[in-house]
Design an enzyme around this catalytic site. Structure first.
Site, PDB file in Angstrom:
ATOM      1  CG  LEU A 101     -29.122 -43.017  12.200  1.00  0.00           C
ATOM      2  CD1 LEU A 101     -27.710 -42.453  12.320  1.00  0.00           C
ATOM      3  CD2 LEU A 101     -29.208 -44.362  12.911  1.00  0.00           C
ATOM      4  CG  ASP A 102     -33.880 -41.788  17.438  1.00  0.00           C
ATOM      5  OD1 ASP A 102     -33.013 -41.054  17.957  1.00  0.00           O
ATOM      6  OD2 ASP A 102     -34.094 -42.949  17.843  1.00  0.00           O
ATOM      7  NE  ARG A 103     -35.856 -33.757  17.125  1.00  0.00           N
ATOM      8  CZ  ARG A 103     -35.975 -32.737  16.284  1.00  0.00           C
ATOM      9  NH1 ARG A 103     -35.018 -31.841  16.210  1.00  0.00           N
ATOM     10  NH2 ARG A 103     -37.055 -32.618  15.533  1.00  0.00           N
ATOM     11  CG  ASP A 104     -33.206 -37.763  21.202  1.00  0.00           C
ATOM     12  OD1 ASP A 104     -32.774 -36.596  21.119  1.00  0.00           O
ATOM     13  OD2 ASP A 104     -34.363 -38.042  21.564  1.00  0.00           O
ATOM     14  CB  THR A 105     -29.847 -42.289  17.097  1.00  0.00           C
ATOM     15  OG1 THR A 105     -30.757 -42.876  18.026  1.00  0.00           O
ATOM     16  CG2 THR A 105     -28.786 -43.313  16.726  1.00  0.00           C
TER      17      THR A 105
END
Length: 234
Positions: A101-105
Site C-alpha cells: 500500500l503506498d504511503r498515502d493509502t
C-alpha cells in the site's frame, strides 16, 4: 530445532548473542526454571526475561496501515516495521509485506514469512478480491461502474486491458472498488482513466478478511481459521 537457533531465527539476536542469554539465565520455562541451549521445550513454554516467545514460524500478520507509513524495510520516513516489535525485522525467514500500500493509502496489509502463502495470495490465478474505499475529488459521472466492469479499460502506458472490477457508489464522491488483480497504483489510475482523482484511499478488505476493530497502527497474528477466511471471498 535447537533453542539457540529457534531464538536467533525469531530475531532475539545472533546465535552468539542468544547463547549469552542462556549463560545469563535469562531463558526460562513457564515455571521460571532456567533452560539450557540443548533443552527440548515446547515453544509456548519458553520465556525470555519472563516474557513468552514471539509467535513461531510460519507467521502471518494483519496490520492496519496508517497514512504516511511506507511498505519498505528502508525509507527516510516511517515504515511498517516501525509498528511491529523491533525483533520482527530480524526474523529469518524475512517477514515480508504481501504486496504494498503506498504511503498515502491506509488499511488492511498482510505480512508473512510463509513464501508459499505469499505466492498463493499474490498469484493472478487466485483472483483474491481486494476492496478499496475511495474519496474522489469530483463527483462520479455515472458510467464508471460499467467502464470498470467491461474488462476493456486500458491504463496509461499499458497494452493489456484490466480484468473486470466491481464499483459500488456510496455517494457522489465516495465509491467502493473491488479488484482481483494488483497492478501498480491500480485504483488511483483507474479513476484517473475516467477523469477523476482519488483524494483518499483505504483498503478495507482482502478476500474474506476485514480489519475488525484494529485501530491504525495495530496488528494481530492470523491463525488457521483466519487463513481459511482469507480465501473464502465472503
Amino acid at each position: 530445532m535447537k533453542l539457540v537457533k529457534t531464538l536467533a531465527n525469531l530475531g532475539y539476536g545472533s546465535r552468539k548473542q542468544v547463547a549469552n542469554l542462556f549463560r545469563e539465565g535469562r531463558i526460562t520455562d513457564a515455571a521460571g526454571e532456567v533452560l539450557y541451549a540443548d533443552d527440548s521445550v515446547a515453544h509456548a513454554d519458553v520465556r525470555v526475561d519472563g516474557e513468552p516467545l514471539d509467535p513461531p514460524q510460519p507467521l502471518t500478520l494483519l496490520l492496519h496501515k496508517p497514512l504516511g507509513v511506507t511498505c519498505s524495510t528502508r525509507d527516510p520516513g516511517r515504515v511498517v516495521y516501525d509498528l511491529l516489535p523491533p525483533r520482527f525485522r530480524l526474523r529469518a525467514p524475512l517477514l515480508s509485506t504481501v504486496g504494498r500500500l503506498d504511503r498515502d493509502t491506509s488499511g488492511l496489509l498482510l505480512l508473512t514469512d510463509d513464501g508459499a502463502l505469499l505466492h498463493r495470495i499474490v498469484s493472478p490465478k487466485s483472483k483474491l478480491a481486494k476492496t478499496y474505499e475511495a474519496t474522489l475529488a469530483q463527483e462520479l459521472r455515472g458510467d464508471e461502474a460499467a467502464v470498470f466492469a467491461s474488462g476493456t479499460l486500458l491504463l496509461e502506458s499499458e497494452t493489456t486491458p484490466l480484468a473486470p472490477a466491481k464499483l459500488e457508489v456510496v455517494d457522489a464522491r465516495h465509491a467502493r472498488l473491488v479488484l482481483t488483480e494488483g497492478r501498480y497504483h491500480q485504483a488511483r489510475r483507474m479513476f484517473a482513466a475516467v477523469g477523476n482523482h482519488v483524494e483518499a484511499l483505504h483498503r478495507s478488505r482482502v478476500g474474506g478478511l476485514t480489519l475488525g476493530d484494529l485501530a491504525p497502527g495495530q496488528w494481530r497474528a492470523l491463525d488457521a481459521h483466519d487463513l481459511d477466511t482469507l480465501f473464502s471471498q465472503s
